[in-house]
Design a protein around this motif. Structure first.
Motif, PDB file in Angstrom:
ATOM      1  N   ARG A  31     -23.622   2.276 -19.472  1.00 12.51           N
ATOM      2  CA  ARG A  31     -22.995   2.339 -18.160  1.00 12.51           C
ATOM      3  C   ARG A  31     -23.684   3.432 -17.356  1.00 12.51           C
ATOM      4  O   ARG A  31     -23.752   4.581 -17.795  1.00 12.51           O
ATOM      5  CB  ARG A  31     -21.493   2.623 -18.276  1.00 12.51           C
ATOM      6  N   ALA A  32     -24.190   3.085 -16.183  1.00 10.69           N
ATOM      7  CA  ALA A  32     -25.009   4.023 -15.410  1.00 10.69           C
ATOM      8  C   ALA A  32     -24.242   5.273 -15.016  1.00 10.69           C
ATOM      9  O   ALA A  32     -24.826   6.343 -14.857  1.00 10.69           O
ATOM     10  CB  ALA A  32     -25.552   3.323 -14.157  1.00 10.69           C
ATOM     11  N   PHE A  48     -28.625   9.909 -20.757  1.00  8.71           N
ATOM     12  CA  PHE A  48     -30.002   9.998 -20.286  1.00  8.71           C
ATOM     13  C   PHE A  48     -30.666   8.629 -20.226  1.00  8.71           C
ATOM     14  O   PHE A  48     -30.287   7.687 -20.940  1.00  8.71           O
ATOM     15  CB  PHE A  48     -30.820  10.904 -21.208  1.00  8.71           C
ATOM     16  N   THR A  49     -31.697   8.562 -19.396  1.00  6.28           N
ATOM     17  CA  THR A  49     -32.586   7.398 -19.315  1.00  6.28           C
ATOM     18  C   THR A  49     -34.010   7.900 -19.502  1.00  6.28           C
ATOM     19  O   THR A  49     -34.377   8.936 -18.952  1.00  6.28           O
ATOM     20  CB  THR A  49     -32.461   6.703 -17.953  1.00  6.28           C
ATOM     21  N   GLY A  50     -34.800   7.172 -20.286  1.00  5.82           N
ATOM     22  CA  GLY A  50     -36.189   7.581 -20.454  1.00  5.82           C
ATOM     23  C   GLY A  50     -36.750   7.148 -21.787  1.00  5.82           C
ATOM     24  O   GLY A  50     -36.435   6.057 -22.276  1.00  5.82           O
ATOM     25  N   VAL A  94     -31.764  11.664 -15.684  1.00  2.00           N
ATOM     26  CA  VAL A  94     -30.358  11.303 -15.500  1.00  2.00           C
ATOM     27  C   VAL A  94     -30.273  10.326 -14.350  1.00  2.00           C
ATOM     28  O   VAL A  94     -30.831  10.564 -13.270  1.00  2.00           O
ATOM     29  CB  VAL A  94     -29.496  12.545 -15.208  1.00  2.00           C
ATOM     30  N   ASP A  95     -29.606   9.205 -14.578  1.00  2.00           N
ATOM     31  CA  ASP A  95     -29.467   8.184 -13.551  1.00  2.00           C
ATOM     32  C   ASP A  95     -28.773   8.776 -12.324  1.00  2.00           C
ATOM     33  O   ASP A  95     -27.752   9.453 -12.455  1.00  2.00           O
ATOM     34  CB  ASP A  95     -28.648   7.006 -14.094  1.00  2.00           C
ATOM     35  N   PRO A  96     -29.304   8.540 -11.110  1.00  2.00           N
ATOM     36  CA  PRO A  96     -28.646   9.050  -9.902  1.00  2.00           C
ATOM     37  C   PRO A  96     -27.208   8.560  -9.749  1.00  2.00           C
ATOM     38  O   PRO A  96     -26.416   9.169  -9.027  1.00  2.00           O
ATOM     39  CB  PRO A  96     -29.528   8.510  -8.767  1.00  2.00           C
ATOM     40  N   GLU A 129     -13.535  13.097 -16.872  1.00  2.00           N
ATOM     41  CA  GLU A 129     -14.821  12.776 -16.253  1.00  2.00           C
ATOM     42  C   GLU A 129     -14.761  11.344 -15.731  1.00  2.00           C
ATOM     43  O   GLU A 129     -13.867  10.989 -15.009  1.00  2.00           O
ATOM     44  CB  GLU A 129     -15.969  13.001 -17.253  1.00  2.00           C
ATOM     45  N   GLY A 130     -15.651  10.456 -16.160  1.00  3.13           N
ATOM     46  CA  GLY A 130     -15.613   9.079 -15.666  1.00  3.13           C
ATOM     47  C   GLY A 130     -15.139   8.090 -16.699  1.00  3.13           C
ATOM     48  O   GLY A 130     -15.458   6.903 -16.613  1.00  3.13           O
TER      49      GLY A 130
END
Length: 835
Positions: free
Chosen positions: A288-289, A294-296, A314-316, A735-736
């Motif tokens: 989930r964005a 992390f992304t990479g 880190v995804d915007p 958080e989310g």
């Protein structure tokens, strides 16, 4: 004379040309041959030597060599190394277009129908203990840290400000300004270089960093000693072996965490060489964005399944306020004992309030060397977590050119040159002084700090207009003394007030202090025993505004001395001898004899002489020191315990009571993984003695519409008093966790939270009877209400991060709902700035 000057200039000119002939400066750009895209953090080196440099995140580099060479090489993970012939020209531009490269995959067991990356991740989990540096008994290394800060996407309105115009003019004067990814020029603000030796010991966990040399460039505070410690290696420790990595105060799940499949998806892309290590190249991204993940790409060694390199962003879309980008690049190297240690770390953080506002671009560069493992020092060595050389800020000319482990790019050289001039600009110094005033409430004038400014003028219904002037000493006056004093005058009561506090630093290693206190001022019963520090100038001013009579105002005179010291790291002891006199400014009386019957003698003033013993245990708290003060920074992983005992003596210096007080305070910020983070406070106290209610515990209520963390938000002012109590205050931040799963809500970036206050307490019959209900004329006297057999309970839920700054709490009062003038439900709001 002219001939002599001409001769000197000729000699200098010859010397300069010889010096330049000995140096060759290479600069250029490293890109992918197939796409033309930049290759971030590529290695540029001279084969067969130790000469080399790492490109920046956009693939640009600058390398200076002091001898003639015939070729220059470049390489990066996933690409074939490439060499280019060079000439002997003093300045050359060499660009590299690297072709892709791959090697055959090593053997891993892949289950039928399974993502092949999962097999690699299982192996990583199996080999975690042998690769994690936490398994080492001790390790140490030299660390070089460089931090660069610049303004990005400067708006036209900000660009017209004098301080920005001055900074831009200086930057343009040394060459072309650096540009961001969108091609817009950036304005350099600050840079630092810190060279230190970093020590770590496990079981028990201890750290120590010795700052050897430090230099601040540009918009830096007048006293750089504290900032130098914060910019050291202790605060740049990115470690992906634990399940959680804290970035910008947020808990990000590691791509190799124990619960990796819950948060991440993976793709086994390739098998490549990283240096001499054959590695699996895995692409990672969050399921989930909006999650804190992390992304990479990560690279795992084939022989030991160790983490060799990470290149993560880190995804915007991640739910972090004001953060435009985060990128972490890290190389690791095996230690002599096996576990891997960080070799090189690059972090880029972009902060931006909104898309149309000016942003802040921060780059962290860390290079470690001189590794030594399994040689722990004695426990006393780690008692002082930070030590700074007395001459750390005195940097001789040419020092960094000789001791910097990498070579600056041409743009970085221009930036540092510009910042050395920027820091001297009057407009910049004025802006720094204004920022310091807003944060601390004090204005520095020479070796003194005048203030607190918010308290210069206040108004309330007891004192009238209160005019106050004061100052405190800075470390520049004397690094071993701290003194704060003020005088005030009320236009209504026409009385002078004053206060004087301070301490002498006797021993810095154990932070041994000898303190003193003397004051004569108007205070409030509701605030006497609520643990408020006087370091918050806004709070100090706010409590003196408006109607303060509900807080039971009184004159308070205090005289005291104290001594404190750390017995060992995290365990401090303090003893205070204090005498106080109280003269209430409202109708108050108490019985002066054991006969608490109507008609017994009473008094309306009293005095206290007491000894206070306090022990505080914070096992993993990070503390930094400046010249005459120290500060706790960061999040502690373990609870902080404070135990306080107060002994009052009757008859000593006119004291009216003998009594005992016991108090235990526990604070903690608890990480709960995917569920978020809980912050809680446990406060318990016991007063077995008979004393008037102003000396008991007054629980802090809140009748304002503003949510206050430290108060009971649906309790009225001075509603409850106790001589024995236990309370729990908690706030849980999801958080989310839930909102990120709701398609229509996740775009709002709101965050759910829950809060609660539970208070159990009571007052003995003796203390209930110590205060008469009426005066000698039969008129009712103000008294107090104790809690009965049931606890006071309020629970709340709310949403934070509304428009990134607002928080709304919905609070229900569950007990004592039938008392007069109480609210059983309330909506409280507050503004907060959180990432």
């Amino acid at each position: 004379m002219k001939k002599v000057l001409l001769l000197v200039l000729l000699v200098l000119g010859v010397g300069l040309s010889v010096s330049q002939a000995q140096q060759i400066v290479f600069s250029g750009h490293v890109t992918e041959a197939a796409t033309g895209q930049p290759v971030p953090f590529a290695s540029i080196f001279v084969r067969g030597t130790s000469l080399g440099v790492t490109a920046d995140e956009n693939g640009h580099f600058r390398l200076t060599v002091n001898r003639s060479i015939d070729s220059l090489s470049a390489g990066a993970v996933g690409f074939k190394p490439l060499s280019r012939a060079v000439s002997k020209a003093p300045a050359q531009t060499i660009n590299f277009a690297l072709p892709s490269s791959s090697v055959s995959l090593g053997e891993v067991v892949v289950r039928a129908g399974e993502n092949p990356a999962f097999a690699v991740l299982r192996k990583v989990q199996q080999h975690k203990k042998q690769n994690d540096k936490a398994q080492l008994e001790a390790f140490e290394f030299n660390s070089y840290n460089r931090v660069e800060v610049s303004l990005s996407d400067v708006t036209d309105r900000l660009a017209r400000q004098k301080v920005i115009r001055d900074m831009t003019s200086v930057a343009q004067g040394v060459g072309e300004m650096e540009r961001n990814a969108s091609g817009k020029p950036t304005v350099p603000v600050f840079a630092s270089e810190v060279l230190s030796r970093y020590y770590v010991r496990h079981r028990p966990n201890r750290e120590r960093e010795e700052i050897k040399h430090s230099q601040l460039h540009g918009v830096a505070p007048r006293d750089g000693s504290v900032l130098s410690q914060v910019l050291g290696s202790s605060f740049q420790d990115y470690d992906f072996y634990p399940n959680w990595q804290i970035v910008m105060g947020k808990d990000f799940m590691s791509p190799i965490a124990d619960g990796w499949r819950i948060t991440y998806d993976y793709d086994l892309e390739d098998s490549v060489y990283v240096g001499q290590d054959r590695c699996y190249q895995l692409k990672v991204w969050p399921r989930r964005a909006q999650d804190l993940a992390f992304t990479g790409r990560i690279w795992i060694t084939m022989n030991s399944y160790a983490l060799r390199r990470v290149d993560l962003t880190v995804d915007p879309k991640a739910n972090i306020n004001f953060v435009d980008q985060i990128r972490v690049y890290q190389d690791l190297t095996p230690s002599a004992a096996g576990p891997w240690l960080p070799l090189r770390t690059r972090v880029v953080v972009g902060l931006k309030p909104t898309k149309k506002q000016t942003g802040l671009l921060v780059r962290f560069n860390t290079t470690n060397s001189g590794f030594d493992v399994e040689h722990p020092h004695e426990a006393k060595f780690y008692e002082q977590p930070f030590a700074s050389a007395t001459d750390a800020l005195e940097i001789p000319a040419g020092f960094w050119e000789q001791h910097r482990p990498d070579t600056l790019t041409a743009q970085e050289v221009r930036t540092l040159t510009a910042l050395d001039s920027v820091g001297k600009l009057r407009s910049v110094r004025s802006t720094l002084e204004l920022a310091d005033l807003l944060v601390t409430g004090y204005k520095q004038v020479g070796k003194f700090e005048l203030g607190p400014v918010p308290s210069i003028f206040t108004y309330n219904n007891v004192e009238g207009g209160r005019i106050q002037a004061g100052f405190r000493t800075s470390g520049d006056l004397n690094p071993n003394w701290f003194v704060r004093t003020y005088v005030a005058y009320g236009t209504k009561d026409q009385d002078f007030k004053y206060g004087l506090t301070g301490y002498r630093v006797l021993n810095r290693r154990n932070w041994t202090l000898l303190g003193f206190e003397r004051s004569h001022d108007v205070d409030q019963v509701a605030l006497l025993d609520n643990g408020y520090a006087t370091e918050n100038p806004l709070f100090d001013a706010a409590v003196r505004f408006g109607n303060i009579k509900p807080g039971r105002p009184l004159w308070r005179q205090v005289t005291g001395v104290s001594a404190q010291s750390d017995l060992f790291h995290g365990f401090s002891q303090k003893i205070t001898l204090r005498h106080q006199r109280f003269d209430p400014l409202y109708d108050f009386a108490y019985y002066t004899s054991a006969d608490h019957e109507p008609g017994a003698p009473t008094a309306d003033k009293f005095a206290l002489s007491e000894v206070i013993l306090e022990s505080r245990y914070a096992p993993d708290e990070t503390v930094i020191q400046n010249k005459n003060r120290r500060y706790a920074v960061g999040l502690a992983k373990w609870p902080v315990f404070t135990l306080r005992y107060t002994r009052g003596f009757d008859g000593v210096l006119g004291s009216d009571f003998a009594y005992h007080k016991f108090n235990l305070l526990v604070t903690h910020s608890l990480q709960l993984g995917q569920l978020g983070r809980t912050e809680y406070i446990v406060d318990a106290g016991y007063i077995p003695s008979t004393i008037p209610y102003p000396v008991l515990k007054s629980h802090l209520g809140n009748e304002s519409p503003i949510y206050t963390t430290s108060a009971y938000n649906l309790m009225r002012y001075f509603e409850f008093v106790s001589d024995r109590y236990a309370s729990l205050h908690f706030e849980h931040y999801f958080e989310g966790l839930f909102i990120n799963s709701v398609p229509l809500l996740k775009k709002l970036d709101w965050r759910l939270l829950a809060s609660g206050n539970v208070l159990y307490g009571g007052v003995s019959q003796a203390n209930r009877n110590a205060t008469p209900l009426t005066d000698e004329n039969g008129a009712a006297l103000p008294t107090f209400r104790p809690l009965d057999s049931k606890p006071y309970v309020e629970l709340g839920y709310g949403v934070e991060n509304i428009f990134k700054v607002f928080r709304v709490d919905f609070i229900h009062r569950l007990t004592y709902r039938d008392l007069p003038e109480v609210k059983t439900f309330g909506v409280k709001v507050c503004a907060q700035f959180k990432l």
